[in-house]
Write a protein that holds these residues in place. Sequence first.
Motif, short mmCIF file in Angstrom:
data_model
loop_
_atom_site.label_atom_id
_atom_site.label_comp_id
_atom_site.label_asym_id
_atom_site.label_seq_id
_atom_site.Cartn_x
_atom_site.Cartn_y
_atom_site.Cartn_z
N MET A 25 -23.44 -0.27 -11.30
CA MET A 25 -22.27 -1.08 -10.97
C MET A 25 -21.95 -0.93 -9.49
SD MET A 25 -18.65 -1.11 -12.88
CE MET A 25 -17.24 -0.86 -11.88
N ALA A 26 -21.68 -2.01 -8.83
CA ALA A 26 -21.38 -2.00 -7.40
C ALA A 26 -20.02 -1.35 -7.15
CB ALA A 26 -21.39 -3.42 -6.87
N ASP A 27 -19.90 -0.71 -6.01
CA ASP A 27 -18.60 -0.17 -5.60
C ASP A 27 -17.76 -1.31 -5.05
OD1 ASP A 27 -19.12 2.44 -6.28
OD2 ASP A 27 -19.89 2.97 -4.31
N TYR A 28 -16.57 -1.46 -5.60
CA TYR A 28 -15.67 -2.48 -5.12
C TYR A 28 -14.63 -1.83 -4.22
CZ TYR A 28 -17.48 -5.82 -8.50
OH TYR A 28 -18.28 -6.68 -9.19
N PRO A 29 -14.09 -2.58 -3.28
CA PRO A 29 -12.99 -2.04 -2.48
C PRO A 29 -11.78 -1.80 -3.37
CG PRO A 29 -13.44 -4.34 -1.90
CD PRO A 29 -14.45 -3.93 -2.91
N LYS A 30 -10.89 -0.92 -2.94
CA LYS A 30 -9.69 -0.62 -3.70
C LYS A 30 -8.56 -1.61 -3.41
CE LYS A 30 -10.75 4.10 -4.25
NZ LYS A 30 -10.97 5.35 -3.93
N ILE A 31 -8.60 -2.18 -2.22
CA ILE A 31 -7.54 -3.11 -1.83
C ILE A 31 -8.07 -4.08 -0.78
CG2 ILE A 31 -6.61 -1.59 -0.04
CD1 ILE A 31 -3.78 -2.58 -0.88
N PHE A 32 -7.61 -5.32 -0.87
CA PHE A 32 -7.84 -6.30 0.18
C PHE A 32 -6.50 -6.50 0.88
CE2 PHE A 32 -11.63 -7.35 -2.15
CZ PHE A 32 -12.50 -7.86 -1.19
N ALA B 36 -2.87 -6.83 -0.80
CA ALA B 36 -1.67 -6.61 0.03
C ALA B 36 -1.64 -7.66 1.13
CB ALA B 36 -1.68 -5.21 0.62
N LEU B 37 -0.46 -7.85 1.68
CA LEU B 37 -0.29 -8.75 2.81
C LEU B 37 0.29 -7.94 3.97
CD1 LEU B 37 -0.26 -11.89 3.61
CD2 LEU B 37 2.21 -11.58 3.48
N GLY B 38 -0.28 -8.10 5.14
CA GLY B 38 0.27 -7.52 6.36
C GLY B 38 0.62 -8.65 7.30
N PHE C 275 -0.06 -10.96 -5.00
CA PHE C 275 0.13 -9.85 -4.07
C PHE C 275 0.87 -8.68 -4.72
CE2 PHE C 275 -0.96 -13.40 -1.54
CZ PHE C 275 -1.74 -12.85 -0.54
N ASP C 276 0.26 -7.51 -4.60
CA ASP C 276 0.84 -6.28 -5.13
C ASP C 276 1.82 -5.65 -4.15
OD1 ASP C 276 -0.82 -6.05 -7.58
OD2 ASP C 276 -2.44 -5.93 -6.10
N TYR C 277 1.62 -5.91 -2.88
CA TYR C 277 2.39 -5.21 -1.86
C TYR C 277 2.46 -6.07 -0.61
CZ TYR C 277 3.94 -1.17 0.93
OH TYR C 277 4.65 -0.29 1.72
N LEU C 278 3.65 -6.16 -0.02
CA LEU C 278 3.84 -6.92 1.22
C LEU C 278 4.35 -5.98 2.30
CD1 LEU C 278 5.77 -10.06 -0.09
CD2 LEU C 278 3.31 -9.74 0.07
N VAL C 279 3.71 -6.02 3.45
CA VAL C 279 4.18 -5.28 4.62
C VAL C 279 4.53 -6.31 5.68
CG1 VAL C 279 3.62 -3.59 6.40
CG2 VAL C 279 2.73 -3.30 4.08
N PHE D 87 -1.10 -2.89 9.09
CA PHE D 87 -2.25 -2.84 8.18
C PHE D 87 -2.52 -1.44 7.66
CE2 PHE D 87 -2.73 -6.66 10.73
CZ PHE D 87 -2.76 -7.60 9.72
N THR D 88 -2.24 -0.42 8.45
CA THR D 88 -2.44 0.94 7.92
C THR D 88 -1.39 1.25 6.87
OG1 THR D 88 -1.17 1.94 9.75
CG2 THR D 88 -3.57 1.80 10.02
N THR D 89 -0.20 0.71 7.01
CA THR D 89 0.84 0.86 5.99
C THR D 89 0.41 0.19 4.69
OG1 THR D 89 2.58 1.02 7.66
CG2 THR D 89 3.27 0.44 5.43
N ALA D 90 -0.15 -1.00 4.81
CA ALA D 90 -0.65 -1.71 3.63
C ALA D 90 -1.81 -0.93 2.98
CB ALA D 90 -1.09 -3.12 4.00
N ALA D 91 -2.66 -0.38 3.81
CA ALA D 91 -3.80 0.37 3.29
C ALA D 91 -3.38 1.64 2.56
CB ALA D 91 -4.76 0.73 4.42
N ASP D 92 -2.23 2.19 2.95
CA ASP D 92 -1.72 3.42 2.30
C ASP D 92 -1.14 3.13 0.93
OD1 ASP D 92 -2.46 5.01 4.41
OD2 ASP D 92 -0.47 4.99 5.34
N TYR D 93 -0.96 1.87 0.59
CA TYR D 93 -0.35 1.49 -0.69
C TYR D 93 -1.17 2.00 -1.85
CZ TYR D 93 0.86 -1.37 -4.70
OH TYR D 93 1.17 -1.79 -5.96
#
Length: 161
Positions: free
Chosen positions: A1-8, A115-117, A136-140, A155-161
């Motif tokens: 199974m391919a590794d998927y990203p955790k968040i876009f 997420a949205l930044g 969208f799960d999270y908006l910054v 974007f780092t704030t969004a990535a920390d979600y």
Amino acid sequence: MADYPKIFIFDLDGVITDTSEFHYLVWKKSANEIGIQIDRNFNEQLKGIGRIQSLKRILELDQANRQRTADELEALATRKNMHYQELIHSLGSTNILSGIERLLKEIRANNIRIALGSASRNARVVLEQLGLIQYFDYLVDAAKVTRGKRDPETFTTAADY
């Protein structure tokens, strides 16, 4: 199974929709209200930066307007935002850039968070008007960070979600 990203993490303007014409029209109107003329070339300098920074750049064009108090800046920025909010209420699904909704659906189908930044404090309203908020799960936005865009904090704030 391919590794998927955790968040876009998506940006709003120029990626999901394009409200640059709205911003130009509103900044032009706001500048005209205080006797300053701006054109499309000048408006390019305002893309991706916050309201107060944009306003300061506009005020720099006119010696008489350079010395504004923080309260005056906030009042001018608030008035600009009111004009902008009037325009964004005309947005709809036809204003979604090509392929974006299909991509969001595919990401969601793979159970990857989204997420949205955005530099825009109106990001939530824009997504609601476009009919995309449910993806969208999270908006910054500018209200959630100390340093606005061009700084990577959004974007780092969004990535920390």
